[in-house]
Design a protein around this motif. Sequence first.
Motif, PDB file in Angstrom:
ATOM      1  N   ASN A 100     -31.660  51.626 -12.872  1.00 21.24           N
ATOM      2  CA  ASN A 100     -31.485  52.934 -13.533  1.00 21.24           C
ATOM      3  C   ASN A 100     -32.154  54.003 -12.670  1.00 21.24           C
ATOM      4  OD1 ASN A 100     -30.368  51.495 -15.703  1.00 21.24           O
ATOM      5  ND2 ASN A 100     -32.349  51.339 -16.736  1.00 21.24           N
ATOM      6  N   MET A 101     -31.564  54.285 -11.513  1.00 23.93           N
ATOM      7  CA  MET A 101     -32.235  55.101 -10.516  1.00 23.93           C
ATOM      8  C   MET A 101     -32.333  56.571 -10.921  1.00 23.93           C
ATOM      9  SD  MET A 101     -33.098  52.704  -8.805  1.00 23.93           S
ATOM     10  CE  MET A 101     -34.182  53.715  -7.852  1.00 23.93           C
ATOM     11  N   LYS A 102     -31.398  57.036 -11.721  1.00 24.86           N
ATOM     12  CA  LYS A 102     -31.474  58.424 -12.179  1.00 24.86           C
ATOM     13  C   LYS A 102     -32.729  58.630 -13.023  1.00 24.86           C
ATOM     14  CE  LYS A 102     -28.775  61.950 -14.622  1.00 24.86           C
ATOM     15  NZ  LYS A 102     -27.519  62.221 -15.364  1.00 24.86           N
ATOM     16  N   ILE A 136     -37.844  52.388  -3.715  1.00 24.46           N
ATOM     17  CA  ILE A 136     -37.097  52.358  -2.442  1.00 24.46           C
ATOM     18  C   ILE A 136     -36.042  51.256  -2.472  1.00 24.46           C
ATOM     19  CG2 ILE A 136     -37.308  51.865   0.031  1.00 24.46           C
ATOM     20  CD1 ILE A 136     -40.136  53.206  -0.164  1.00 24.46           C
ATOM     21  N   LYS A 137     -36.421  50.092  -2.992  1.00 25.93           N
ATOM     22  CA  LYS A 137     -35.449  48.986  -3.076  1.00 25.93           C
ATOM     23  C   LYS A 137     -34.299  49.350  -4.003  1.00 25.93           C
ATOM     24  CE  LYS A 137     -38.766  45.249  -2.269  1.00 25.93           C
ATOM     25  NZ  LYS A 137     -39.505  44.122  -2.901  1.00 25.93           N
ATOM     26  N   GLY A 138     -34.638  49.986  -5.138  1.00 26.27           N
ATOM     27  CA  GLY A 138     -33.589  50.383  -6.079  1.00 26.27           C
ATOM     28  C   GLY A 138     -32.633  51.374  -5.452  1.00 26.27           C
ATOM     29  N   LEU A 139     -33.149  52.370  -4.721  1.00 33.04           N
ATOM     30  CA  LEU A 139     -32.300  53.362  -4.057  1.00 33.04           C
ATOM     31  C   LEU A 139     -31.458  52.706  -2.968  1.00 33.04           C
ATOM     32  CD1 LEU A 139     -34.885  56.287  -3.805  1.00 33.04           C
ATOM     33  CD2 LEU A 139     -32.761  56.326  -5.153  1.00 33.04           C
ATOM     34  N   SER A 140     -32.075  51.771  -2.251  1.00 39.58           N
ATOM     35  CA  SER A 140     -31.346  51.082  -1.165  1.00 39.58           C
ATOM     36  C   SER A 140     -30.184  50.282  -1.733  1.00 39.58           C
ATOM     37  CB  SER A 140     -32.299  50.158  -0.407  1.00 39.58           C
ATOM     38  OG  SER A 140     -33.329  50.903   0.198  1.00 39.58           O
ATOM     39  N   LYS A 141     -30.429  49.588  -2.840  1.00 39.53           N
ATOM     40  CA  LYS A 141     -29.380  48.776  -3.440  1.00 39.53           C
ATOM     41  C   LYS A 141     -28.252  49.630  -4.004  1.00 39.53           C
ATOM     42  CE  LYS A 141     -32.342  44.820  -4.261  1.00 39.53           C
ATOM     43  NZ  LYS A 141     -33.197  44.089  -5.208  1.00 39.53           N
ATOM     44  N   ARG A 142     -28.598  50.876  -4.342  1.00 37.56           N
ATOM     45  CA  ARG A 142     -27.596  51.833  -4.826  1.00 37.56           C
ATOM     46  C   ARG A 142     -26.954  52.600  -3.655  1.00 37.56           C
ATOM     47  NH1 ARG A 142     -25.334  51.567  -9.845  1.00 37.56           N
ATOM     48  NH2 ARG A 142     -26.887  51.174 -11.464  1.00 37.56           N
ATOM     49  N   LYS A 143     -27.294  52.152  -2.425  1.00 33.08           N
ATOM     50  CA  LYS A 143     -26.757  52.741  -1.198  1.00 33.08           C
ATOM     51  C   LYS A 143     -27.158  54.210  -1.004  1.00 33.08           C
ATOM     52  CE  LYS A 143     -24.594  48.889  -0.493  1.00 33.08           C
ATOM     53  NZ  LYS A 143     -25.155  47.920   0.475  1.00 33.08           N
ATOM     54  N   GLU A 150     -32.215  59.195   0.409  1.00 28.95           N
ATOM     55  CA  GLU A 150     -33.341  59.348  -0.508  1.00 28.95           C
ATOM     56  C   GLU A 150     -34.378  58.247  -0.282  1.00 28.95           C
ATOM     57  OE1 GLU A 150     -30.187  59.441  -1.268  1.00 28.95           O
ATOM     58  OE2 GLU A 150     -29.737  60.869  -2.880  1.00 28.95           O
ATOM     59  N   ALA A 151     -33.878  57.017   0.003  1.00 29.23           N
ATOM     60  CA  ALA A 151     -34.790  55.889   0.227  1.00 29.23           C
ATOM     61  C   ALA A 151     -35.635  56.122   1.474  1.00 29.23           C
ATOM     62  CB  ALA A 151     -33.993  54.597   0.361  1.00 29.23           C
ATOM     63  N   LYS A 152     -35.007  56.656   2.556  1.00 28.07           N
ATOM     64  CA  LYS A 152     -35.726  56.889   3.808  1.00 28.07           C
ATOM     65  C   LYS A 152     -36.801  57.961   3.622  1.00 28.07           C
ATOM     66  CE  LYS A 152     -35.043  57.745   8.737  1.00 28.07           C
ATOM     67  NZ  LYS A 152     -36.207  58.621   8.818  1.00 28.07           N
ATOM     68  N   LYS A 153     -36.475  59.046   2.880  1.00 28.00           N
ATOM     69  CA  LYS A 153     -37.464  60.103   2.629  1.00 28.00           C
ATOM     70  C   LYS A 153     -38.680  59.536   1.897  1.00 28.00           C
ATOM     71  CE  LYS A 153     -34.386  64.141   2.385  1.00 28.00           C
ATOM     72  NZ  LYS A 153     -33.803  65.152   1.459  1.00 28.00           N
ATOM     73  N   LEU A 154     -38.379  58.686   0.928  1.00 27.58           N
ATOM     74  CA  LEU A 154     -39.455  58.087   0.139  1.00 27.58           C
ATOM     75  C   LEU A 154     -40.278  57.122   0.993  1.00 27.58           C
ATOM     76  CD1 LEU A 154     -40.144  58.620  -2.814  1.00 27.58           C
ATOM     77  CD2 LEU A 154     -38.917  56.538  -3.432  1.00 27.58           C
ATOM     78  N   PHE A 155     -39.579  56.369   1.897  1.00 30.34           N
ATOM     79  CA  PHE A 155     -40.257  55.420   2.784  1.00 30.34           C
ATOM     80  C   PHE A 155     -41.181  56.164   3.753  1.00 30.34           C
ATOM     81  CE2 PHE A 155     -39.921  52.718   6.758  1.00 30.34           C
ATOM     82  CZ  PHE A 155     -40.811  51.752   6.328  1.00 30.34           C
ATOM     83  N   ASP A 156     -40.722  57.281   4.285  1.00 27.52           N
ATOM     84  CA  ASP A 156     -41.560  58.076   5.204  1.00 27.52           C
ATOM     85  C   ASP A 156     -42.775  58.653   4.478  1.00 27.52           C
ATOM     86  OD1 ASP A 156     -39.836  57.562   7.269  1.00 27.52           O
ATOM     87  OD2 ASP A 156     -38.688  59.439   7.037  1.00 27.52           O
ATOM     88  N   LYS A 157     -42.552  59.104   3.227  1.00 30.99           N
ATOM     89  CA  LYS A 157     -43.657  59.660   2.440  1.00 30.99           C
ATOM     90  C   LYS A 157     -44.681  58.570   2.113  1.00 30.99           C
ATOM     91  CE  LYS A 157     -44.642  62.136  -1.865  1.00 30.99           C
ATOM     92  NZ  LYS A 157     -44.106  62.599  -3.162  1.00 30.99           N
ATOM     93  N   MET A 158     -44.175  57.407   1.825  1.00 31.37           N
ATOM     94  CA  MET A 158     -45.038  56.268   1.504  1.00 31.37           C
ATOM     95  C   MET A 158     -45.936  55.920   2.684  1.00 31.37           C
ATOM     96  SD  MET A 158     -43.732  52.449   0.498  1.00 31.37           S
ATOM     97  CE  MET A 158     -44.858  51.204  -0.124  1.00 31.37           C
ATOM     98  N   ARG A 159     -45.362  55.868   3.859  1.00 30.95           N
ATOM     99  CA  ARG A 159     -46.122  55.539   5.080  1.00 30.95           C
ATOM    100  C   ARG A 159     -47.149  56.622   5.383  1.00 30.95           C
ATOM    101  NH1 ARG A 159     -41.550  55.361   9.118  1.00 30.95           N
ATOM    102  NH2 ARG A 159     -43.124  54.771  10.671  1.00 30.95           N
ATOM    103  N   ALA A 160     -46.759  57.898   5.145  1.00 27.41           N
ATOM    104  CA  ALA A 160     -47.678  59.009   5.422  1.00 27.41           C
ATOM    105  C   ALA A 160     -48.899  58.957   4.497  1.00 27.41           C
ATOM    106  CB  ALA A 160     -46.948  60.339   5.251  1.00 27.41           C
ATOM    107  N   GLU A 161     -48.690  58.469   3.283  1.00 26.81           N
ATOM    108  CA  GLU A 161     -49.798  58.386   2.321  1.00 26.81           C
ATOM    109  C   GLU A 161     -50.641  57.130   2.506  1.00 26.81           C
ATOM    110  OE1 GLU A 161     -48.238  58.743  -1.618  1.00 26.81           O
ATOM    111  OE2 GLU A 161     -47.684  60.859  -1.379  1.00 26.81           O
TER     112      GLU A 161
END
Length: 739
Positions: free
Chosen positions: A642-644, A669-676, A680-691
């Motif tokens: 339920n990504m929304k 990130i996994k949920g967004l990736s599975k929803r293709k 959005e998943a990459k932005k979240l992944f970059d933010k995650m690494r930065a934090e």
Amino acid sequence: MKKPHLCLSTHLLEFLPSSLINPRLFFPYRLHSYECSASRPFPDYSPKKPTIRDSDFVHQISTLIKQRRLEPLPRVLKPFELHFKPDHFIWVLAKIRNDFRLVLDFFDWARARKKLLLEAQCIVAHISIAYKHPETAHSLIRDLLMGRNLDKFSVRHFIEQVIYTYKDWGPDPLIYDIVFQVLIRARMVDEARNFFHRMLNYGVIIDVHSCNFLLTHLSSSGIGNALKVFSEFSESGLCWNTTSYNIIIHGLCIVDRVKEAHTMLVEMESKGYPPDVITCSTVIDGYCRVGELQTALDLVEEMSVKGLNPNAFVYNSIIVFLCKKNKVVDAEKVLRQMISNKIGPDNVVYTTLIDGFCKIGNLPDAFRLMDEMKSLGLFPDTITYTALIGGLCQSGKIDEAVRIFQEMGLKGLAVDEIAYTTLIDGYCKNGQLNEAFALHNQMVRMGLTPNIVTYTALSDGLCKHGEVETANELLHEMCGKGLELNICTYNSLINGLCKTGNIEQAVGLMKDMVVAGLHPDAISYTTMIDAYCKAGKMGLAQELFREMLDKGLKPTIVTFNVLMNGFCISGMLEDSKKLLKWMVEKGISPNATTYNSLLKQHCIRKDMRSAMELYRGMCSHGVLPNSDTYNILIKGHSKARNMKEACYLNSEMIEKGFKLSGSSYNALIKGLSKRKKMTEAKKLFDKMRAEGSVADKEIYDNFIDLNYSEGNMESVLELCDEAIEKRLINKIGNEILKK
């Protein structure tokens, strides 16, 4: 009202200077205290008559000591010592009483040779007051009553002598105030009360200031006797004043009888004794101490209407109350109002606020107030620094706490047992046991004695790290030093035993507590219930909960949360719902943690519809979601695809200042990736690494593959290095090279 009758016998009047016959000199205080028309007269003084030989002897001594110049009195009177009798002192005194300095010298000479009657000492006290030296009379009477172990008979004999010698050697009623005060100082309260009533027979009412001294003494040991005397003396004709009412009101507030105190405030006003700032501030402080803030604030308004400006004590009482309720922001608003009313806050007010901000973890504001305090010329003291050390330790900032601790010493402040114990506790909670014990040793070297709180902190630290046996040894050392274990120490050991799985030993320790005269409290029971819950023994947990209620112990919200979590992890969802319903029915407010356990169970079961219904119910009951609430729901929605909903909750969470946990980042990130939704998943992944949050192997695999497929080898190698550095994967490099 008639003036008291002065009747000096003829044989004494000749020795009295004319300046001392002025009645106003004899009665500089309370002429209104006399009601001679309705009282018995003081007895006439009739001393023993001297023989002719005694008269000659007295005449020789009197003449010699009057004529002496610089010769010491002991040398002048040396020839008379052998035949000098106590009666001679009084006869000589009658001839030299117009020279007060000479009277005192002669008195000291006779006292040193133990040639004094009690009658003579009372006479000298009277003369001292007549010559405006009440402090000398006070000292003399104090020595008589407090310097000896007098029985009741001796005290009565002394009082009889004071009354007997009063008419011809005084007469100034101040002597009776002094006797009354000294009786109180000597803790002869019953004798003082009897003396008050005895003097009424002679038309003397002891001065209200002296009676206030009695009220203060009585109220310090229990308000009951003070109230009795207040009523008793009032019925006897004493007119109490505002100070008297203040003493009683303060005594009532100390024992939390604040409504009675408030009633007395109204009563004193109706009787013509206007309450002052002290009266009102005492009652306001009382209401704050019993938690009735609104009534206290109403009284502040009443003060303003009466033209009484609230003082620093009033503001401080309100600030202390608000800080205890963790309403520190509101407490600071009171400080600002105080300053706007041109009342300068003192060190105590700022320290109270600093401590309040530290306790809620708001260290920036605590340090801001400390800087403000310094700018006003107020210097932080040991208590201020200790509050900051406690706040820093609570926030896990041990290095900063150590810096503040060292700063105390550099500024010359006394580093006491409390400051040491606070930092020791901080070290223990942070797992730095070596540092904690090193500081304990330093504390001992400094000559400070570790107390039960210090040892409990060390014991708790050991228990939390599984070193229960060492903690037991430490407790035996405590007992060897004469320290009695308290409830906190036992709770610390019980917690340690439960954490290491020794539940049976913990149960035994609870029984030992009872044998030692201590009763397990809500924390003891909550710790045991938690242990049973985590061990899956929900039947025993519920049984212990019922026992707790049967003993009249009030469970805390932590107790309910522990039980709720136990039901949830045991899969007893229906029991969890029943517990929540029971809490609401009983007026016990659940908090976010209570709901989080249920939310987590619904999410595990992928029942997101029920989870969101519970979430909405939680918000409608005024329970604010916390970081854990959002993380639980985001992970639940992400796993249910339920990504929304998950992204909406993430946005709401960020707006409220909360942060995603590492596991929530991974789920989202996994949920967004599975929803293709790779952008959005990459932005979240970059933010995650930065934090600095750590992504799991599956996410690194996905983004390495994505970058490889896009031909972005630089990013592929960067991610490979990161993954290997974080020890998440060790084969990716070879796999990529094979490709």
